[in-house]
Scaffold this motif. Sequence first.
Motif, PDB file in Angstrom:
ATOM      1  N   VAL A 139       0.842  -1.203   0.000  1.00  0.00           N
ATOM      2  CA  VAL A 139       0.000   0.000   0.000  1.00  0.00           C
ATOM      3  C   VAL A 139       0.874   1.250   0.000  1.00  0.00           C
ATOM      4  N   GLU A 140       1.887   1.261   0.845  1.00  0.00           N
ATOM      5  CA  GLU A 140       2.780   2.426   0.918  1.00  0.00           C
ATOM      6  C   GLU A 140       3.497   2.642  -0.411  1.00  0.00           C
ATOM      7  N   GLY A 141       3.961   1.550  -1.029  1.00  0.00           N
ATOM      8  CA  GLY A 141       4.658   1.658  -2.304  1.00  0.00           C
ATOM      9  C   GLY A 141       3.779   2.200  -3.411  1.00  0.00           C
ATOM     10  N   LEU A 142       2.512   1.794  -3.436  1.00  0.00           N
ATOM     11  CA  LEU A 142       1.583   2.318  -4.433  1.00  0.00           C
ATOM     12  C   LEU A 142       1.315   3.806  -4.200  1.00  0.00           C
ATOM     13  N   LEU A 143       1.166   4.177  -2.946  1.00  0.00           N
ATOM     14  CA  LEU A 143       0.851   5.570  -2.623  1.00  0.00           C
ATOM     15  C   LEU A 143       2.006   6.505  -2.954  1.00  0.00           C
ATOM     16  N   ASN A 144       3.232   6.072  -2.679  1.00  0.00           N
ATOM     17  CA  ASN A 144       4.359   6.986  -2.912  1.00  0.00           C
ATOM     18  C   ASN A 144       4.996   6.823  -4.287  1.00  0.00           C
ATOM     19  N   GLY A 145       4.467   5.906  -5.101  1.00  0.00           N
ATOM     20  CA  GLY A 145       4.958   5.761  -6.464  1.00  0.00           C
ATOM     21  C   GLY A 145       6.159   4.851  -6.621  1.00  0.00           C
ATOM     22  N   ASP A 146       6.565   4.141  -5.563  1.00  0.00           N
ATOM     23  CA  ASP A 146       7.708   3.240  -5.672  1.00  0.00           C
ATOM     24  C   ASP A 146       7.392   1.993  -6.488  1.00  0.00           C
ATOM     25  N   ILE A 147       6.115   1.592  -6.541  1.00  0.00           N
ATOM     26  CA  ILE A 147       5.711   0.445  -7.346  1.00  0.00           C
ATOM     27  C   ILE A 147       4.533   0.829  -8.225  1.00  0.00           C
ATOM     28  N   ASP A 148       4.406   0.140  -9.351  1.00  0.00           N
ATOM     29  CA  ASP A 148       3.336   0.427 -10.311  1.00  0.00           C
ATOM     30  C   ASP A 148       2.098  -0.420 -10.051  1.00  0.00           C
ATOM     31  N   LEU A 149       2.320  -1.665  -9.612  1.00  0.00           N
ATOM     32  CA  LEU A 149       1.214  -2.599  -9.439  1.00  0.00           C
ATOM     33  C   LEU A 149       1.551  -3.550  -8.308  1.00  0.00           C
ATOM     34  N   ALA A 150       0.555  -3.828  -7.464  1.00  0.00           N
ATOM     35  CA  ALA A 150       0.735  -4.788  -6.377  1.00  0.00           C
ATOM     36  C   ALA A 150      -0.264  -5.918  -6.551  1.00  0.00           C
ATOM     37  N   ALA A 151       0.130  -7.110  -6.156  1.00  0.00           N
ATOM     38  CA  ALA A 151      -0.763  -8.261  -6.212  1.00  0.00           C
ATOM     39  C   ALA A 151      -0.725  -8.958  -4.869  1.00  0.00           C
ATOM     40  N   GLY A 152      -1.893  -9.120  -4.252  1.00  0.00           N
ATOM     41  CA  GLY A 152      -1.917  -9.745  -2.938  1.00  0.00           C
ATOM     42  C   GLY A 152      -3.301  -9.745  -2.329  1.00  0.00           C
TER      43      GLY A 152
END
Length: 300
Positions: A139-152
């Motif tokens: 969630v943090e990575g998506l919010l701050n732009g560190d990741i493009d897509l998360a799966a979980g």
Amino acid sequence: MNDLRRIDLNLLVILDALLGEQHVTRAAERLHLSQPAVSHALARLRDLLGDPLLVRAGSGLVPTARALELVTPLAEALAQVQSLLAPNTFDPASARRTFRLAMSDYGAAIILPGLIRTLRAEAPGIDLQISHASREGMVEGLLNGDIDLAAGVLPELPGELHSTPLFEERYVCLLDRQSLPAEGVLDLPTYLSRPHVLLEMRGSGTPEIERTLTALRERRRVAVSLPHWSVAPQFISGTDLILTVASRALNDIDEEALIVVPSPFEIAPFTFVSAWHKRRGGDQALNWLNRRIGEGIVRG
């Protein structure tokens, strides 16, 4: 207006890399620039923003309070510019792009084999950077732009994030064949009397199992706790241990030594999703990738 005329979009790209790497040399390598060029850009940014932005600490750099305030709006601005400049249509065969994906090793085992085969066949210019993160980390990575897509398993997402279901999963129990009760059924008393293997990473454990047992006013003894499931089945063979885990995690077990049986108590199924930031909604390449992930799981 004078300040706007001084802004070079490349400076914002360099600032994003510097804030991410917190190291001039690594930022230069990430951007395929020389170290002096990145150092010069940092000096211009400091002058432009009236703040040191990054200060030396040991062999690296530490962001100032002002720099930390810029992380999220900077990521959003760059994503919006990228979306603005992107063509209206996406051609996977000619695309050149790197996507940053976050998932557990369970998610990687289910998603990546089919996805990578699809990319090599349809979009050979697309590269993937895979990271392992807890639910909170995704969630943090998506919010701050560190990741493009998360799966979980992401049941509660903030309003800035969107998600789409990939599949529904259920829990089963894995035992050594020789330890299965003679009647061939794992009942609740036997389940509670045995030691267990718990898969648990901070923020990504199996709270559904513990919540269900708590509701039943029961507890299980955890003999082994570990943060990844890929080696867990090896612990079960030749022991009295029980592993309660998502069923898709057991597609490739040694069926001669191990056996999968239903849980002796009802555990609510869970939904596995892909998630992204709403600011990326117009990114045709990311939308294509998301569709391919879903299609690959259905075919698999």
